[in-house]
Design a protein around this motif. Structure first.
Motif, PDB file in Angstrom:
ATOM      1  N   ILE A   1       0.931  -1.259   0.032  1.00  0.00           N
ATOM      2  CA  ILE A   1      -0.075  -0.050   0.049  1.00  0.00           C
ATOM      3  C   ILE A   1       0.959   1.235   0.023  1.00  0.00           C
ATOM      4  CG2 ILE A   1      -2.002  -1.197   0.978  1.00  0.00           C
ATOM      5  CD1 ILE A   1      -1.103  -0.045   3.674  1.00  0.00           C
ATOM      6  N   PRO A   2       0.369   2.321  -0.405  1.00  0.00           N
ATOM      7  CA  PRO A   2       1.095   3.585  -0.443  1.00  0.00           C
ATOM      8  C   PRO A   2       2.017   3.993   0.551  1.00  0.00           C
ATOM      9  CG  PRO A   2      -0.958   4.035  -1.628  1.00  0.00           C
ATOM     10  CD  PRO A   2      -0.987   2.665  -0.922  1.00  0.00           C
ATOM     11  N   VAL A   3       1.412   3.912   1.636  1.00  0.00           N
ATOM     12  CA  VAL A   3       2.033   4.480   3.021  1.00  0.00           C
ATOM     13  C   VAL A   3       3.069   3.339   3.445  1.00  0.00           C
ATOM     14  CG1 VAL A   3       0.530   3.107   4.433  1.00  0.00           C
ATOM     15  CG2 VAL A   3       1.754   5.305   5.380  1.00  0.00           C
ATOM     16  N   GLU A   4       2.952   2.214   2.848  1.00  0.00           N
ATOM     17  CA  GLU A   4       4.262   1.268   3.324  1.00  0.00           C
ATOM     18  C   GLU A   4       5.180   1.370   2.126  1.00  0.00           C
ATOM     19  OE1 GLU A   4       4.891  -3.746   3.779  1.00  0.00           O
ATOM     20  OE2 GLU A   4       3.031  -2.889   2.529  1.00  0.00           O
ATOM     21  N   VAL A   5       4.954   1.689   1.067  1.00  0.00           N
ATOM     22  CA  VAL A   5       6.006   2.104  -0.002  1.00  0.00           C
ATOM     23  C   VAL A   5       6.741   3.227   0.506  1.00  0.00           C
ATOM     24  CG1 VAL A   5       6.330   2.660  -2.393  1.00  0.00           C
ATOM     25  CG2 VAL A   5       4.659   1.110  -1.594  1.00  0.00           C
ATOM     26  N   HIS A   6       6.071   4.267   1.065  1.00  0.00           N
ATOM     27  CA  HIS A   6       6.768   5.593   1.441  1.00  0.00           C
ATOM     28  C   HIS A   6       7.670   5.158   2.786  1.00  0.00           C
ATOM     29  CE1 HIS A   6       6.657   9.256   3.884  1.00  0.00           C
ATOM     30  NE2 HIS A   6       7.490   9.645   2.873  1.00  0.00           N
ATOM     31  N   ALA A   7       7.282   4.179   3.643  1.00  0.00           N
ATOM     32  CA  ALA A   7       8.009   3.884   4.761  1.00  0.00           C
ATOM     33  C   ALA A   7       9.185   3.315   4.437  1.00  0.00           C
ATOM     34  CB  ALA A   7       7.276   3.173   5.725  1.00  0.00           C
ATOM     35  N   SER A   8       9.270   2.191   3.310  1.00  0.00           N
ATOM     36  CA  SER A   8      10.204   1.855   2.722  1.00  0.00           C
ATOM     37  C   SER A   8      11.375   2.565   2.201  1.00  0.00           C
ATOM     38  CB  SER A   8      10.045   0.541   1.977  1.00  0.00           C
ATOM     39  OG  SER A   8       9.781   1.198   0.616  1.00  0.00           O
ATOM     40  N   GLN A   9      10.966   3.870   1.830  1.00  0.00           N
ATOM     41  CA  GLN A   9      12.069   4.730   1.244  1.00  0.00           C
ATOM     42  C   GLN A   9      12.672   5.542   2.311  1.00  0.00           C
ATOM     43  OE1 GLN A   9       9.287   6.668  -1.532  1.00  0.00           O
ATOM     44  NE2 GLN A   9       9.447   5.095  -3.003  1.00  0.00           N
ATOM     45  N   VAL A  10      11.950   5.686   3.324  1.00  0.00           N
ATOM     46  CA  VAL A  10      12.522   6.904   4.377  1.00  0.00           C
ATOM     47  C   VAL A  10      13.072   5.986   5.651  1.00  0.00           C
ATOM     48  CG1 VAL A  10      10.947   8.491   3.713  1.00  0.00           C
ATOM     49  CG2 VAL A  10      10.480   6.966   5.476  1.00  0.00           C
ATOM     50  N   TYR A  11      12.932   4.699   6.024  1.00  0.00           N
ATOM     51  CA  TYR A  11      13.347   4.377   7.271  1.00  0.00           C
ATOM     52  C   TYR A  11      14.495   3.249   6.937  1.00  0.00           C
ATOM     53  CZ  TYR A  11       9.182   5.422   9.963  1.00  0.00           C
ATOM     54  OH  TYR A  11       8.390   6.103  10.758  1.00  0.00           O
ATOM     55  N   THR A  12      15.309   3.265   7.787  1.00  0.00           N
ATOM     56  CA  THR A  12      16.541   1.930   7.571  1.00  0.00           C
ATOM     57  C   THR A  12      15.931   0.752   7.546  1.00  0.00           C
ATOM     58  OG1 THR A  12      16.605   1.890   9.944  1.00  0.00           O
ATOM     59  CG2 THR A  12      17.901   3.548   8.946  1.00  0.00           C
ATOM     60  N   ARG A  13      16.658  -0.243   7.047  1.00  0.00           N
ATOM     61  CA  ARG A  13      16.110  -1.397   7.116  1.00  0.00           C
ATOM     62  C   ARG A  13      15.286  -2.126   8.349  1.00  0.00           C
ATOM     63  NH1 ARG A  13      17.850  -6.350   3.161  1.00  0.00           N
ATOM     64  NH2 ARG A  13      16.764  -7.875   3.777  1.00  0.00           N
ATOM     65  N   THR A  14      16.115  -1.972   9.409  1.00  0.00           N
ATOM     66  CA  THR A  14      15.641  -2.371  10.653  1.00  0.00           C
ATOM     67  C   THR A  14      14.283  -1.811  11.046  1.00  0.00           C
ATOM     68  OG1 THR A  14      17.978  -2.852  11.327  1.00  0.00           O
ATOM     69  CG2 THR A  14      16.528  -2.692  13.123  1.00  0.00           C
ATOM     70  N   MET A  15      14.332  -0.411  10.934  1.00  0.00           N
ATOM     71  CA  MET A  15      13.211   0.391  11.407  1.00  0.00           C
ATOM     72  C   MET A  15      12.130   0.094  10.770  1.00  0.00           C
ATOM     73  SD  MET A  15      14.265   1.429  14.083  1.00  0.00           S
ATOM     74  CE  MET A  15      12.730   2.007  14.849  1.00  0.00           C
TER      75      MET A  15
END
Length: 238
Positions: free
Chosen positions: A99-113
């Motif tokens: 979903i869009p909000v998950e895609v955005h999170a994958s672009q800004v957070y580090t892998r662990t977070m």
């Protein structure tokens, strides 16, 4: 417990109850401490140090082992940074719902977070939303609230700002940990947000967290990586 068992005369328990605001976690959930309790940092540091320094060791051995511990810690940090960069270059992120909000999170957070974010995203599927005030107030209710233990909290109230850029949940997870909770995330998905609101993305958990460091340090780390460990690097005179 004091009332149930008639322990009003027990000085220890009554005093413990009077100062409950200093040790019961629910009283300081609104205080940011990266989800760590008051003694957790000290205890983890002591546990880590005991793995490197044997009991009763001389001072010169303590310094040498402490230096090795710092080197290993820097190496682990460097490894995690490379792990995050591989995700960016090789596309190693696995989305749970795409979903869009998950895609955005994958672009800004580090892998662990981002993995922590994925856990919250998974948990939010266990809640249903009750709309109290459209786009202003919601109640997240656990879908199995009738069969859960009586001590479990099954409902959480989430308030939304008029500009839909700030979400406040009574669980206090964001204020305490700095990561959006599953209840607020459920509301964000319901409102079809395409990105996490900037107020809910702490820089310390993002890939750009090192922007606040001195340029000289960043250049050195880029050219040389973590400091190399050498047991002879430090001379000690006792």
């Amino acid at each position: 417990m004091i009332e149930k068992y008639g322990l009003q005369t027990n000085a220890f328990l009554t005093q413990l109850y009077e100062v409950r605001g200093k040790w019961v976690k629910s009283y300081f959930m609104g205080v940011f401490c990266a989800k760590m309790t008051s003694m957790q940092r000290s205890e983890s540091a002591n546990h880590l140090l005991k793995g490197y320094v044997p009991p009763g060791c001389p001072m010169h051995l303590f310094i040498r082992q402490y230096e090795k511990m710092q080197f290993d810690d820097n190496s682990e940090e460097s490894y995690q940074e490379k792990r995050t960069k591989l995700v960016v270059t090789c596309g190693g992120i696995v989305l749970k719902q795409n979903i869009p909000v998950e895609v955005h999170a994958s672009q800004v957070y580090t892998r662990t977070m981002f993995e922590k974010f994925g856990e919250a995203l998974y948990v939010c599927g266990s809640y249903d939303l009750v709309e109290v005030k459209p786009q202003l107030e919601y109640i997240a209710r656990h879908i199995k609230f009738q069969s859960r233990e009586k001590w479990c909290k099954n409902e959480f109230v989430i308030s939304v700002s008029e500009t839909i850029d700030e979400f406040r949940c009574e669980c206090g997870t964001f204020e305490h940990y700095g990561m959006v909770c599953s209840h607020a995330l459920k509301v964000m998905i319901h409102l079809k947000l395409h990105e996490l609101p900037p107020k809910h993305v702490l820089k310390r958990w993002t890939r750009d967290a090192r922007d606040i460091l001195l340029p000289e340090y960043l250049r050195y780390q880029k050219d040389h990586g973590p400091l190399k460990y050498s047991s002879r690097r430090l001379s000690i005179s006792l």
